[in-house]
Design an enzyme around this catalytic site. Sequence first.
Site: not given
Length: 205
Positions: A2, A40, A47, A49, A63, A101, A147
């Site tokens: 991404f 995704s 991230c 699904t 999960a 992640h 930033t």
Amino acid sequence: MFTGLVETVGTVISLEKTSEGTIIAIEAPEVLADAHDGDSIAVNGTCLTILNFTSTTFSVGAAPETLRLTNLGFLKKGDKVNLERAILATTRLGGHMVQGHVDTVAEIVEKKPDGEAITFTFKPRDAFVLKYIVYKGYICLDGISLTITNVDETTFSIMMIYYTQSKVALSEKSIGDLVNVEVDQVGKYVEKIVAAHVEDFKKKF
């Protein structure tokens, strides 16, 4: 992969707990025109699904590990979430490379106006991420490429301009709320490479 440029803000319409985690249904027709099962999508920078979708809604599964590491475990019906589809080879990389992640969550400890902008200060739950956060470097918060304007031993800050405020859910959050944090992965690679070279050097001498 991404970019941290949020495409739209979706609304959580239901959460269903299962033996494998939680199924989150989100209303966001803007990101579904070219959707497919198995695609995704970043939800607050995480991230996930797409399990199934209609013309206006889609469902993703989170999960137990994802729920523990991110703020998705605190979602409620009606909450707003930042959304970004995975990039294409032709996508302009206007933000920075984001994996989706999440490293940890951080608490908003200060939120103050600065002209039309807002300055947020965060305290990460896991202090180890601070070594990867540098002044004027990239960071991804709830899926937003931002930033760093300040960093010290316990906190870091960013400034959100007026335009961004109207495009993301983070601007509506308050002191005490949690955001997902993904640090720039380049620092992690550099750390590992340097550490390996240091170990090789020690073995030689």
